[in-house]
Design an enzyme around this catalytic site. Sequence first.
Site, PDB file in Angstrom:
ATOM      1  N   ASP A  31       0.857  -1.194   0.000  1.00 19.62           N
ATOM      2  CA  ASP A  31       0.000   0.000   0.000  1.00 19.62           C
ATOM      3  C   ASP A  31       0.887   1.235   0.000  1.00 19.62           C
ATOM      4  O   ASP A  31       2.115   1.132  -0.099  1.00 19.62           O
ATOM      5  CB  ASP A  31      -0.958  -0.018   1.215  1.00 19.62           C
ATOM      6  CG  ASP A  31      -2.295   0.626   0.873  1.00 19.62           C
ATOM      7  OD1 ASP A  31      -2.294   1.790   0.438  1.00 19.62           O
ATOM      8  OD2 ASP A  31      -3.351  -0.031   1.017  1.00 19.62           O
ATOM      9  N   HIS A  37      -2.880   3.093  -4.530  1.00 20.71           N
ATOM     10  CA  HIS A  37      -2.299   2.605  -3.270  1.00 20.71           C
ATOM     11  C   HIS A  37      -0.908   2.024  -3.512  1.00 20.71           C
ATOM     12  O   HIS A  37      -0.556   0.965  -2.995  1.00 20.71           O
ATOM     13  CB  HIS A  37      -3.220   1.565  -2.609  1.00 20.71           C
ATOM     14  CG  HIS A  37      -4.450   2.184  -2.014  1.00 20.71           C
ATOM     15  ND1 HIS A  37      -4.428   2.893  -0.831  1.00 20.71           N
ATOM     16  CD2 HIS A  37      -5.730   2.222  -2.446  1.00 20.71           C
ATOM     17  CE1 HIS A  37      -5.655   3.334  -0.561  1.00 20.71           C
ATOM     18  NE2 HIS A  37      -6.463   2.946  -1.524  1.00 20.71           N
ATOM     19  N   GLU A  68      -9.840   2.852  -5.256  1.00 18.47           N
ATOM     20  CA  GLU A  68      -9.398   4.217  -4.960  1.00 18.47           C
ATOM     21  C   GLU A  68      -8.202   4.670  -5.808  1.00 18.47           C
ATOM     22  O   GLU A  68      -7.153   5.009  -5.284  1.00 18.47           O
ATOM     23  CB  GLU A  68      -9.074   4.330  -3.466  1.00 18.47           C
ATOM     24  CG  GLU A  68     -10.294   4.038  -2.597  1.00 18.47           C
ATOM     25  CD  GLU A  68     -10.020   4.157  -1.113  1.00 18.47           C
ATOM     26  OE1 GLU A  68     -10.887   4.695  -0.414  1.00 18.47           O
ATOM     27  OE2 GLU A  68      -8.965   3.692  -0.638  1.00 18.47           O
TER      28      GLU A  68
HETATM   29  C1  ACM Z   1     -10.937  -0.132   0.598  1.00 20.51           C
HETATM   30  O1  ACM Z   1     -11.396  -0.056   1.739  1.00 20.51           O
HETATM   31  N1  ACM Z   1     -10.336   0.900   0.046  1.00 20.51           N
HETATM   32  C2  ACM Z   1     -11.003  -1.365  -0.164  1.00 20.51           C
END
Ligand code: ACM
Length: 555
Positions: free
Chosen positions: A212, A272, A336
């Site tokens: 991440d 991420h 995201e």
């Molecule tokens: C998430 O909670 N961004 C998968």
Amino acid sequence: MQKTVGKLRLIAGTAILAFTVSLIYGCGRQPARAGYDIVPLPAETVFRNEEPFVIDRSVIIYTYSTDNGLKNASFLSDYINTVCGFRPTIIASPDLQVTEDNSGKPILLSVKPEVAPPDGYILEIGGGIIRITGSTDAGVFYGVQTLRKAMPESSAGRVEFPAATVTDSPRFPHRGFMLDVARSFFTVEQVKEFIDIMALHNLNIFHWHLTDDQGWRIEIDRYPELTEKGGFRAESSGMYGGYYTKADIKEVIAYAADKYIEVIPEIDLPGHTTAAIATYPHLGCTGGPYEITSLTGVRKDILCAGNPETYTFLENVFEEVAELFPSKYIHIGGDESPRTRWIECPKCQAKIRQEGLRADDHHTGEDYLQGYMNIYFEKFLKERGKTIIGWDEIVEGGLSPEATVMSWRGVEGGEIAARAGHDVIMSPNSHLYFDYYQSLDVDNEPAAFGGYVPLERVYHFDPVPEGLTPGEQKHIIGLQANLWSPWTRDYSIAQYMTLPRMAALAEVAWSYPGQRDFNDFTSRLSNLTKVYDNEGYNYRAEFFEIAPVYEIRPR
Ligand code: ACM
Ligand code: ZN
């Protein structure tokens, strides 16, 4: 004077009490009683009008002579030791015959596929024998867990099991838990304890969130800097981080497999990915520099989808990941990922043109560029025998029907995906995000993301939306709770956020909505927390919280 009499009475009373207690429990004369009011509640328990079975030192565990048979027997022997203080002998035999000649009281483990659906078991107690018959090795293991959880907290070496037949099998094949080790790094020993906790709750999928913005945690031979640099970040108190070597990861996979838990790695793309692009800035659209920090939130800087080197990098990473993990699935993230940089990036725009990814009424060209990446790596991983899972954003830009979707922004993304023929794992933030508060008494709770997911809310979740046809419902293969770790640097707080909500998750995974009763669940939960106490797990002990509203903030 009055005081002395009172004291004498107290002494006499204590002596009588002690004598009574010793009659009941002392010298092993009266065994402690087991009860089948456990979590998750078995599908059916029928009591039988027979003598109870007493586990004592004369018990022998007979098991089928395979590695799994021996392993299951050895777990059972350990659990009996925890409560009774001795380890029964284990005898393995390929065609086991328990006859009058066999010395000792038998507990018999065997596998018969016809007894129950996959992962199911029958536990028969009475007539001088306990039989645990699983439909699979995992089924035997869950039968062993039921016997374990039915035992009292401790005993003076003897436990009496009422004669009964317990029949059980889970509603869903995919019963998962995700641990984020990027925001907080947990050691191999801590991860293994999470796996123990999952096994206690009859869960079978460990989703390991390994990369991440805040850290890259999996060693990749071809790119040592990914962990040497990308595994650490500067904080006010110094450098923070860590990573797992391939040997560490193999150790965790084997440990989990012993408990019938499959480990699914997640390598998030294209968003991420700060840890990756801070290490290799040419893989970002702007070329950096990028910094790994502990800040949470969604970053604009993501992998450049127009740079061929991004594809080479990810192929090399996935090559090693696919080789390391025996799991059916590899999770490619997909959540995201803002389009900000892709819109401005000449390479990304050229790629959109080159691949003919045209905007339409539903999606932008950049949306379809992420879809292009998903399909690209889906194909790459399929050639290596793997199926991809992605967060529900992956349905937005085109997807192969074989991709499995993990619905996190509520259940709607999962519904859409199931209608489109994808397998779906329900993991909505509205019910299964364990980084949300479990109490409104937030001043006395450890820090959390916000939001509010009390135990009762987890318990009443139904992963199968009503609006789906029976055919579409079959695509809901299960559910998963997620523990995101920006707020749980302390490992014992991570346990606290997980327990007892994982118990509610377990019951949702194993039972049908009509069978659920929250009051009954919490009374059984008191039995399970005795196991938590025995094992030293941290958990929230107040089970009830009446909530006027469930406030969910967007992440
Ligand atoms: C998430 O909670 N961004 C998968
Ligand atoms: Zn780009």
